[in-house]
Scaffold this motif. Structure first.
Motif, PDB file in Angstrom:
ATOM      1  N   ALA A 172       0.847  -1.196   0.000  1.00  0.00           N
ATOM      2  CA  ALA A 172       0.000   0.000   0.000  1.00  0.00           C
ATOM      3  C   ALA A 172       0.884   1.248   0.000  1.00  0.00           C
ATOM      4  N   LEU A 173       0.589   2.175  -0.908  1.00  0.00           N
ATOM      5  CA  LEU A 173       1.387   3.409  -1.039  1.00  0.00           C
ATOM      6  C   LEU A 173       2.879   3.085  -0.957  1.00  0.00           C
ATOM      7  N   PRO A 174       3.411   2.355  -1.929  1.00  0.00           N
ATOM      8  CA  PRO A 174       4.799   1.878  -1.836  1.00  0.00           C
ATOM      9  C   PRO A 174       5.839   2.987  -1.711  1.00  0.00           C
ATOM     10  N   GLU A 175       5.506   4.205  -2.172  1.00  0.00           N
ATOM     11  CA  GLU A 175       6.489   5.294  -2.084  1.00  0.00           C
ATOM     12  C   GLU A 175       6.444   6.020  -0.746  1.00  0.00           C
ATOM     13  N   ALA A 176       5.420   5.723   0.101  1.00  0.00           N
ATOM     14  CA  ALA A 176       5.255   6.455   1.356  1.00  0.00           C
ATOM     15  C   ALA A 176       6.290   6.015   2.387  1.00  0.00           C
ATOM     16  N   SER A 177       6.641   6.939   3.267  1.00  0.00           N
ATOM     17  CA  SER A 177       7.583   6.655   4.347  1.00  0.00           C
ATOM     18  C   SER A 177       7.281   7.597   5.513  1.00  0.00           C
ATOM     19  N   PRO A 178       7.314   7.086   6.775  1.00  0.00           N
ATOM     20  CA  PRO A 178       7.700   5.724   7.175  1.00  0.00           C
ATOM     21  C   PRO A 178       6.562   4.733   6.962  1.00  0.00           C
ATOM     22  N   ARG A 179       6.933   3.454   6.838  1.00  0.00           N
ATOM     23  CA  ARG A 179       5.930   2.410   6.653  1.00  0.00           C
ATOM     24  C   ARG A 179       5.255   2.055   7.969  1.00  0.00           C
ATOM     25  N   HIS A 180       5.961   2.250   9.080  1.00  0.00           N
ATOM     26  CA  HIS A 180       5.359   2.009  10.393  1.00  0.00           C
ATOM     27  C   HIS A 180       6.076   2.864  11.431  1.00  0.00           C
ATOM     28  N   LEU A 181       5.379   3.118  12.536  1.00  0.00           N
ATOM     29  CA  LEU A 181       5.916   3.948  13.614  1.00  0.00           C
ATOM     30  C   LEU A 181       5.279   3.513  14.931  1.00  0.00           C
ATOM     31  N   ILE A 182       6.120   3.399  15.949  1.00  0.00           N
ATOM     32  CA  ILE A 182       5.641   3.010  17.275  1.00  0.00           C
ATOM     33  C   ILE A 182       6.166   4.029  18.283  1.00  0.00           C
ATOM     34  N   LEU A 183       5.289   4.501  19.167  1.00  0.00           N
ATOM     35  CA  LEU A 183       5.687   5.403  20.245  1.00  0.00           C
ATOM     36  C   LEU A 183       5.364   4.755  21.584  1.00  0.00           C
ATOM     37  N   ASP A 184       6.278   4.909  22.560  1.00  0.00           N
ATOM     38  CA  ASP A 184       5.962   4.437  23.909  1.00  0.00           C
ATOM     39  C   ASP A 184       5.422   5.594  24.738  1.00  0.00           C
ATOM     40  N   SER A 185       5.186   5.355  26.008  1.00  0.00           N
ATOM     41  CA  SER A 185       4.551   6.371  26.859  1.00  0.00           C
ATOM     42  C   SER A 185       5.418   7.609  27.040  1.00  0.00           C
ATOM     43  N   ALA A 186       6.729   7.476  26.833  1.00  0.00           N
ATOM     44  CA  ALA A 186       7.633   8.622  26.971  1.00  0.00           C
ATOM     45  C   ALA A 186       7.835   9.354  25.644  1.00  0.00           C
ATOM     46  N   GLY A 187       7.204   8.876  24.587  1.00  0.00           N
ATOM     47  CA  GLY A 187       7.348   9.517  23.282  1.00  0.00           C
ATOM     48  C   GLY A 187       8.549   9.049  22.496  1.00  0.00           C
ATOM     49  N   VAL A 188       9.204   7.972  22.947  1.00  0.00           N
ATOM     50  CA  VAL A 188      10.342   7.418  22.208  1.00  0.00           C
ATOM     51  C   VAL A 188       9.816   6.671  20.986  1.00  0.00           C
ATOM     52  N   ALA A 189      10.412   6.950  19.818  1.00  0.00           N
ATOM     53  CA  ALA A 189       9.958   6.339  18.564  1.00  0.00           C
ATOM     54  C   ALA A 189      10.741   5.065  18.288  1.00  0.00           C
ATOM     55  N   TYR A 190      10.008   4.043  17.820  1.00  0.00           N
ATOM     56  CA  TYR A 190      10.615   2.770  17.437  1.00  0.00           C
ATOM     57  C   TYR A 190      10.193   2.450  16.004  1.00  0.00           C
ATOM     58  N   ALA A 191      11.123   1.855  15.265  1.00  0.00           N
ATOM     59  CA  ALA A 191      10.803   1.408  13.907  1.00  0.00           C
ATOM     60  C   ALA A 191      11.878   0.437  13.458  1.00  0.00           C
ATOM     61  N   PHE A 192      11.467  -0.560  12.680  1.00  0.00           N
ATOM     62  CA  PHE A 192      12.435  -1.514  12.147  1.00  0.00           C
ATOM     63  C   PHE A 192      13.187  -0.929  10.948  1.00  0.00           C
ATOM     64  N   GLU A 193      12.566   0.022  10.242  1.00  0.00           N
ATOM     65  CA  GLU A 193      13.209   0.623   9.071  1.00  0.00           C
ATOM     66  C   GLU A 193      12.451   1.880   8.670  1.00  0.00           C
ATOM     67  N   GLY A 194      13.119   2.718   7.865  1.00  0.00           N
ATOM     68  CA  GLY A 194      12.452   3.833   7.201  1.00  0.00           C
ATOM     69  C   GLY A 194      12.175   5.053   8.043  1.00  0.00           C
ATOM     70  N   LEU A 195      12.681   5.116   9.296  1.00  0.00           N
ATOM     71  CA  LEU A 195      12.428   6.293  10.127  1.00  0.00           C
ATOM     72  C   LEU A 195      13.742   6.761  10.727  1.00  0.00           C
ATOM     73  N   SER A 196      14.191   7.941  10.305  1.00  0.00           N
ATOM     74  CA  SER A 196      15.460   8.475  10.792  1.00  0.00           C
ATOM     75  C   SER A 196      15.368   8.783  12.282  1.00  0.00           C
ATOM     76  N   GLY A 197      16.378   8.366  13.037  1.00  0.00           N
ATOM     77  CA  GLY A 197      16.440   8.658  14.465  1.00  0.00           C
ATOM     78  C   GLY A 197      15.619   7.737  15.335  1.00  0.00           C
TER      79      GLY A 197
END
Length: 392
Positions: A26-51
């Motif tokens: 779905a939307l192959p050109e879109a990025s990031p493909r996934h994003l996870i935030l914890d309660s402190a606002g820390v971002a997690y991703a397996f790929e495609g998200l800088s930082g």
């Protein structure tokens, strides 16, 4: 934008975990493909998200399993929003097609209700718009890069075509001059040599003075030498060795310094930074220079000529000056007569030169040169200037 939406959901829901993900394909050109935030606002991703932080062992099983389901496209069970006490799931839709999901998990102290569902629907719509914009932007960047590459190829092709046209123009000018030298000047010199030989024979039969016969011998040798020089010039014109030359200054250099009689010393001066001009304009200037130098060599009795090419932001000026015996006033009068009536003769060349200059919005003047003879000046607008035809 996706990060901002996830952060807004985390703050509003006081969530322990926020998950936004797109299904594979779905939307192959879109990025990031996934994003996870914890309660402190820390971002997690397996790929495609800088930082972002590598999830590793940090993700709860519920979050990781939901991410895998969404990525694999198992969205049938999530087509409708799900609102539970500590969990909410809203589909991400685009054109009525589910392309991903937006999920949240809250602590026991924060129970979810229908108002939270409304907020998540709004945030889900914003996520869809953000991801679509990202996809469109990526496509536009790819198209822009492709367009720039094609434009570069087109410009390179245009330069190659321009160089080929300039080579063709120079070859055409060479052959024209060669034909004129062969058909008129060379034949005239040959005829003069034959007449000298006839006169010498008659004088010998009449026992003329040896001094007069010696002068005729010298004249015969000079005419023979002139014929040989003309033949060499004609051969050089028809067999050029400069196929790589292309710019107007280079073509003028060839025309001015290689293919002129030995007793005419020609100098080329280029002032300003040369700019590439349309091939038809360069052709016209080259023809004007060729005609002017031909007149200088054949009719002006000059020993020196200066070809000057002056580039300015507004115009390009080509001048050919000589130290010959030509009279500018007489030539200007002949020019006016040739323009008023379609007359023949070598002065018609001046009218042709002026016509070529006017054809490209320029002018042609006949002046007295600083080195004593005639100075012909052709001026045409620079490539970035609007061309308008006008008289001197």
């Amino acid at each position: 934008m996706v990060r901002a939406v996830a952060e807004a959901a985390r703050i509003h829901l006081d969530a322990e975990w926020i998950l936004i993900a797109l299904a594979d394909g779905a939307l192959p050109e879109a990025s990031p493909r996934h994003l996870i935030l914890d309660s402190a606002g820390v971002a997690y991703a397996f790929e495609g998200l800088s930082g972002a932080t590598d999830p590793g062992p940090h993700l709860p099983d519920a979050v990781l399993n939901r991410l895998n389901d969404i990525l694999r496209g198992q969205l049938a069970q999530f087509r409708l929003p799900v609102i539970e006490r500590q969990h909410a799931h809203v589909p991400i839709e685009l054109d009525d097609v589910v392309i991903g999901a937006f999920a949240a998990w809250t602590p026991r102290s924060r129970a979810l209700d229908t108002s939270d569902e409304v907020v998540m629907r709004i945030l889900s719509s914003q996520t869809a718009v953000a991801l679509q914009n990202c996809s469109l932007f990526s496509k536009s960047q790819a198209l822009l890069a492709e367009s720039e590459a094609r434009n570069a190829e087109l410009l390179a092709t245009q330069r190659e075509l321009g160089a080929a046209q300039r080579h063709q123009v120079l070859d055409s000018e060479r052959h024209r001059i060669a034909r004129e030298l062969h058909d008129s000047v060379a034949q005239t010199v040959l005829s003069a040599g034959m007449q000298i030989e006839v006169c010498r024979g008659e004088l010998e039969s009449q026992s003329a003075s040896s001094d007069l016969i010696d002068r005729l011998d010298l004249a015969k040798d000079l005419s023979r030498s002139a014929v040989e020089q003309l033949r060499s010039a004609i051969y050089a014109l028809n067999h050029p060795g400069d196929a790589q030359r292309s710019s107007l200054p280079e073509m003028l250099d060839q025309l001015a310094t290689v293919h002129m009689p030995e007793d005419l010393r020609v100098t080329l001066k280029v002032v300003g930074s040369p700019v590439e001009m349309p091939s038809d304009v360069e052709h016209a200037l080259l023809r004007i220079a060729g005609e002017a130098l031909f007149n200088t060599a054949m009719h002006g009795h000059a020993t020196r000529a200066i070809v000057r090419l002056n580039y300015t932001p507004a115009a390009v000026a080509l001048s050919i000056a000589d130290d010959g015996t030509g009279e500018p006033e007489k030539l200007r009068m002949m020019l006016r007569l040739s323009e008023a009536a379609d007359v023949d003769g070598h002065h018609r060349g001046l009218a042709n030169m002026r016509a070529r200059a006017r054809e490209h919005g320029g002018t042609l003047e006949v002046l007295r040169s600083r080195i004593g003879g005639v100075r012909v000046v052709a001026t045409v607008p620079a490539p970035n200037e609007k061309r308008t035809g006008h008289d001197d």
